[in-house]
Structures are given as C-alpha cells and as structure tokens.
Design an enzyme around this catalytic site. Sequence first.
Site, PDB file in Angstrom:
ATOM      1  N   ARG A 112       0.885  -1.174   0.000  1.00 56.76           N
ATOM      2  CA  ARG A 112       0.000   0.000   0.000  1.00 56.76           C
ATOM      3  C   ARG A 112       0.916   1.215   0.000  1.00 56.76           C
ATOM      4  O   ARG A 112       1.612   1.480   0.991  1.00 56.76           O
ATOM      5  CB  ARG A 112      -0.902  -0.018   1.234  1.00 56.76           C
ATOM      6  CG  ARG A 112      -1.908   1.150   1.325  1.00 56.76           C
ATOM      7  CD  ARG A 112      -2.722   0.982   2.597  1.00 56.76           C
ATOM      8  NE  ARG A 112      -3.649   2.058   2.823  1.00 56.76           N
ATOM      9  CZ  ARG A 112      -4.938   2.051   2.497  1.00 56.76           C
ATOM     10  NH1 ARG A 112      -5.446   1.008   1.882  1.00 56.76           N
ATOM     11  NH2 ARG A 112      -5.719   3.073   2.763  1.00 56.76           N
ATOM     12  N   HIS A 140      -7.008   1.005  -6.997  1.00 54.23           N
ATOM     13  CA  HIS A 140      -7.363   0.332  -5.746  1.00 54.23           C
ATOM     14  C   HIS A 140      -8.091  -0.962  -6.122  1.00 54.23           C
ATOM     15  O   HIS A 140      -9.286  -1.122  -5.858  1.00 54.23           O
ATOM     16  CB  HIS A 140      -8.249   1.241  -4.901  1.00 54.23           C
ATOM     17  CG  HIS A 140      -8.289   0.876  -3.448  1.00 54.23           C
ATOM     18  ND1 HIS A 140      -7.671  -0.241  -2.926  1.00 54.23           N
ATOM     19  CD2 HIS A 140      -8.898   1.483  -2.388  1.00 54.23           C
ATOM     20  CE1 HIS A 140      -7.883  -0.300  -1.637  1.00 54.23           C
ATOM     21  NE2 HIS A 140      -8.622   0.733  -1.275  1.00 54.23           N
ATOM     22  N   GLN A 143     -10.179  -3.209  -3.563  1.00 51.30           N
ATOM     23  CA  GLN A 143     -11.449  -2.601  -3.208  1.00 51.30           C
ATOM     24  C   GLN A 143     -12.517  -2.927  -4.242  1.00 51.30           C
ATOM     25  O   GLN A 143     -13.654  -3.262  -3.904  1.00 51.30           O
ATOM     26  CB  GLN A 143     -11.288  -1.085  -3.092  1.00 51.30           C
ATOM     27  CG  GLN A 143     -12.575  -0.356  -2.719  1.00 51.30           C
ATOM     28  CD  GLN A 143     -13.033  -0.656  -1.314  1.00 51.30           C
ATOM     29  OE1 GLN A 143     -12.278  -0.537  -0.363  1.00 51.30           O
ATOM     30  NE2 GLN A 143     -14.289  -1.070  -1.164  1.00 51.30           N
ATOM     31  N   ASP A 234     -16.481   8.622  -3.107  1.00 51.82           N
ATOM     32  CA  ASP A 234     -15.235   8.499  -2.341  1.00 51.82           C
ATOM     33  C   ASP A 234     -14.879   9.887  -1.836  1.00 51.82           C
ATOM     34  O   ASP A 234     -15.453  10.896  -2.266  1.00 51.82           O
ATOM     35  CB  ASP A 234     -14.131   7.929  -3.251  1.00 51.82           C
ATOM     36  CG  ASP A 234     -12.851   7.593  -2.495  1.00 51.82           C
ATOM     37  OD1 ASP A 234     -12.890   7.527  -1.253  1.00 51.82           O
ATOM     38  OD2 ASP A 234     -11.806   7.420  -3.152  1.00 51.82           O
ATOM     39  N   CYS A 274     -15.984   3.430  -0.161  1.00 52.75           N
ATOM     40  CA  CYS A 274     -14.863   2.576   0.245  1.00 52.75           C
ATOM     41  C   CYS A 274     -14.375   2.862   1.656  1.00 52.75           C
ATOM     42  O   CYS A 274     -13.616   2.060   2.211  1.00 52.75           O
ATOM     43  CB  CYS A 274     -13.721   2.685  -0.762  1.00 52.75           C
ATOM     44  SG  CYS A 274     -13.149   4.370  -1.046  1.00 52.75           S
ATOM     45  N   ARG A 302     -14.071  -7.066   1.983  1.00 57.97           N
ATOM     46  CA  ARG A 302     -12.644  -6.961   1.686  1.00 57.97           C
ATOM     47  C   ARG A 302     -11.943  -8.259   2.102  1.00 57.97           C
ATOM     48  O   ARG A 302     -11.061  -8.764   1.390  1.00 57.97           O
ATOM     49  CB  ARG A 302     -12.028  -5.771   2.422  1.00 57.97           C
ATOM     50  CG  ARG A 302     -12.464  -4.397   1.924  1.00 57.97           C
ATOM     51  CD  ARG A 302     -11.946  -4.094   0.524  1.00 57.97           C
ATOM     52  NE  ARG A 302     -10.501  -4.137   0.473  1.00 57.97           N
ATOM     53  CZ  ARG A 302      -9.698  -3.112   0.820  1.00 57.97           C
ATOM     54  NH1 ARG A 302     -10.224  -1.969   1.257  1.00 57.97           N
ATOM     55  NH2 ARG A 302      -8.386  -3.229   0.728  1.00 57.97           N
TER      56      ARG A 302
END
Length: 321
Positions: A112, A140, A143, A234, A274, A302
């Site tokens: 990440r 991402h 996700q 988001d 998210c 997830r």
Amino acid sequence: MSSELSVQSNDFLPVLDFEPAEVEACPHLAARLKRERAQGSRSRSATALQGVHVALLFDKPSLRTRSTFEIAVRELGGNVITPLADVSLGEREPAIDVARNLERWVKCVVIRTYAHATLEEFAHAAPRLHVINALSDREHPCQALADFLTLKEQWGALEGHTLAFVGDGNNVATSLAHAGLMLGVNLHVASPDGYELPNAVVKQATQAARHGAKITLFRGPIDAVRGADAVYTDVWTSMGQEAETQVRLKAFENYEVTSELMRHAAPSARFLHCLPAHRGEEVSAEVLESAASVVFDQAENRLHAQKALLLMLLADRASLV
C-alpha cells in the site's frame, strides 16, 4: 481448485492484470469462502497457504486493508510479516533491493503505497515474488473486487446493471471502471471539470468490456445517477492531497451524495463508499446511515475478496478441488 480459477498473471497491480474470466471468478470464489468461514479450521481452505509467508508493506495508514489482509492470510494457514515502511519501501535502500531480498524469504508482498511505480519496481526486480496492490495513487483493485462481491450479493447477477460514481476520477473510480466493464456492469461517472476519469482509463475499460457494458462520463451528478442501480462516492481529498483540500472542497461542493440525489436513482438503489467517509462532504450522514447503504458490507467483503485473490495467486490448485 477448478481450472477457471487459475490465473495467468504473477501479480495483481491493476485490475487489468487479470483476464475478464479471472475477475469474474474472484467474487464466485469469495462468496464460497464467505460461506465456509464459519467452519474455521475445518474449512477446505484452512491450510491452503500452509508454509507460505506474506509480507505487508504499508506506507499509508490503513484500517480495512491491513486488518483484512492479515486475517485473510492467517485464516488460509499462512504467515504474515510486517516490515516497517522506512526499511521496506525505498527510504533505507532502493526498492529493487528490498524486493530481491524479500523474494528469497516470502512468496508474496502486499503493498500500500503512494507511488504505483513502486509496485512496478518490485514486480520487475523480483519475478518470483507475487505482488499485490493494496492501494496506490493509480488504482485500488482489491477494493473493486470487494465492491462487486457486495453488488453481486445485492443484485444476484452483475451483468446489465448500472453503477454511478459521483466525485473524483481517482484510483477507486479507475478500478471500478476496469472491473465493472469486465463484469458487464455499466458505469456512469460524474466529476467536475479537471477531475474527470482519465481518457486512458476510459479507453482501457472500453476495450476490456464484456456483455455490452459501457462507460459514460457526465458533468452533472443528477444525470449520472438517474435510474442507476447503485451510487458510489469516495473522499474528495485523498491521502497525499491535503494541500489541495480547500480547492477540492470548492470544486466538489455540488457533488455530495444526499437523499435528494439518491431519489434520482432506481428505487432499490444501494449506496457504496470505500471508507473512511467524511459526513457532510462527499456524502450526507443521512445517506451513509440509511437502509440503502452497504458500506459495511463492502468493508466485510474486503476479507473474503482478498482471500479469494490470495488463493488464485498463491494456492496449490489441488488443495482447493
């Protein structure tokens, strides 16, 4: 593990590393793993990664991603190591040297990071190492896998539905575009001037599309949301963009997902985010806490989507037959 769950790619950096059939297989496997989780150590997958070491390299704060990857590896029988970012992501020594060290000890690294180029450096420098993008400035993808597992649970089937994304054409929107069109989901994206989904992403998603799925860009949120089966947003200012906060607040001030905006979507439309969410900015508290919201289902999923991803990349096929 059935043949349709095998993958050709060594890594998962963008969604496009996987073929459409591989992206489609992931939520199916994830749904099975979710059902079987209650079996604990008696689950078919409980020892699938026995003897496998996975390194988590994070230089961005994380709740959902770190927690779910740690739990996923352990529930699959693997082992997790968590080197600190200042010794693992290019500050103390070049990233390519870190990759070539880790390649001798672990089977997979989950990264990440702010710079997608770091992921590419790892993958290029250590070809035996499986590299998973747990979030970068460009995509991402993990996700998106969880998001479409969530929508599959809500809709039953994905093909032919429409997902509206309201806000910045960022990494989350990019992965939604790639995965959604592969899965036959139409994507509407509404963004203010200067924050649109990049043309290259639109082209890539269109080329990967199946089942007649299309991506359409809008300036106005109402036009994008009208008739949509789900609405996604988001944060307006992502980590690393803090200096742009005031400019972004002004640019996105008409892009908040409110109950009024949701009324333009289909009556049964779901709301996705998210997380973490900024109530009163990109989404109202009323929408986030409404019956339409599935944001915590996304967070739960997830775990299951990443379990499926790990198995598809790392597991001995025979262990999952």
